[in-house]
Design an enzyme around this catalytic site. Sequence first.
Site, PDB file in Angstrom:
ATOM      1  N   TYR A  56       0.847  -1.187   0.000  1.00  0.00           N
ATOM      2  CA  TYR A  56       0.000   0.000   0.000  1.00  0.00           C
ATOM      3  C   TYR A  56       0.887   1.243   0.000  1.00  0.00           C
ATOM      4  CZ  TYR A  56      -3.607  -3.292   1.644  1.00  0.00           C
ATOM      5  OH  TYR A  56      -4.465  -4.355   1.794  1.00  0.00           O
ATOM      6  N   HIS A 124      -0.185 -12.059   1.601  1.00  0.00           N
ATOM      7  CA  HIS A 124      -1.191 -11.249   0.902  1.00  0.00           C
ATOM      8  C   HIS A 124      -1.822 -12.008  -0.263  1.00  0.00           C
ATOM      9  CE1 HIS A 124      -2.048  -6.701  -0.001  1.00  0.00           C
ATOM     10  NE2 HIS A 124      -3.144  -7.426  -0.016  1.00  0.00           N
ATOM     11  N   ARG A 207     -16.009  -1.297  -1.860  1.00  0.00           N
ATOM     12  CA  ARG A 207     -15.148  -0.211  -2.358  1.00  0.00           C
ATOM     13  C   ARG A 207     -15.924   1.102  -2.475  1.00  0.00           C
ATOM     14  NH1 ARG A 207     -13.613  -4.939  -4.586  1.00  0.00           N
ATOM     15  NH2 ARG A 207     -11.445  -5.518  -4.266  1.00  0.00           N
ATOM     16  N   GLY A 208     -16.845   1.285  -1.536  1.00  0.00           N
ATOM     17  CA  GLY A 208     -17.609   2.529  -1.483  1.00  0.00           C
ATOM     18  C   GLY A 208     -18.927   2.481  -2.215  1.00  0.00           C
ATOM     19  N   PHE A 209     -19.130   1.486  -3.080  1.00  0.00           N
ATOM     20  CA  PHE A 209     -20.368   1.429  -3.859  1.00  0.00           C
ATOM     21  C   PHE A 209     -21.576   1.254  -2.950  1.00  0.00           C
ATOM     22  CE2 PHE A 209     -22.977   1.118  -7.412  1.00  0.00           C
ATOM     23  CZ  PHE A 209     -22.261   1.076  -8.606  1.00  0.00           C
TER      24      PHE A 209
END
Length: 328
Positions: A56, A124, A207-209
């Site tokens: 990240y 990951h 993801r915010g949707f």
Amino acid sequence: MNIREMGKQGLKSSRIGLGCMGMSDFYGERNDVESIKVIHEALEKGITLLDTADMYGIGDNEELVGKAIKAKRNKVVLATKFAIVRQKGETARNINCSPEYVKQACEASLKRLNTDNIDLYYMHRKDPKVEIEETVGAMAELVKEGKVRYLGLSEVNAQTLRRAHAVHPITALQTEYSLWTRDVEGEILDTCRELGIALVAYSPLGRGFLTGALTSKDDLAGGDYRHFNPRFAEENFQTNMAMVEEMRIYAKNLGHIPAQIAIAWVLAKGDDIFPIPGTKRLKYLNDNIKAADIKLTKEQVEKLENIIDTKKVKGLRYPAEFMNTVDL
């Protein structure tokens, strides 16, 4: 904030964690000052689990988290990850889970995080070139050395999970899990529960949707990676948004906002599931925290699953080239 046992090896965590990825990468402009305020507020409100990874911001996010928790380390369940290798200025990604790289990556993360141990260390993504036993064996050595306390995996299938757990107990599996991404349900989640492995749910807000805050792709900043996510593509956006709009109305009737209902749904799926919604804004953090107080009934859970029907969701959850790195 309710504290629960995460897995069966002794780790305890707040019921909701904080995903820190978007503070440094993928979601438009950075504001490190506000991001540190968000981390501090999260800790004050009882969130203990902070989730980051070495990829990240190509290390920047770990440095940010390390700076934020410098005087608060004893309040934090610190989780980070290795395996995805990125270089500054390049878009290519590689996966490296060789034993040598595991140790190299851990040392680099410890330095960036400014700590002498990591509470929860994840692989990951699985490296198809390396047997899982080799990777987890190297991770287990980090536990023996006191550099890592507990082990986790991310986005692996049930068979890999079993093989890893046979080498060293796995405390948590991190995977995408939300109302519109339920791939983990069935064999993988059943295996977690059989082995006593917690599920850490990233992107519980799609993801915010699923917040209902987006009305079109024009709402996304220029550097936002969601421009390349299939579910946000022009040909899929309106179909997906129609379901979210119905969810927004249902959430309003329940007296809450969609984000809170989306997180509450994840919480309702089991006490062994820990959502880690990400945000870099104080308002959204406090909205998300309130989801812990919402107790959905069985009927409400089923209603939400009918509204956000996974069979009707348009688009893969990742671009096609990244889908071949999950469920290995």
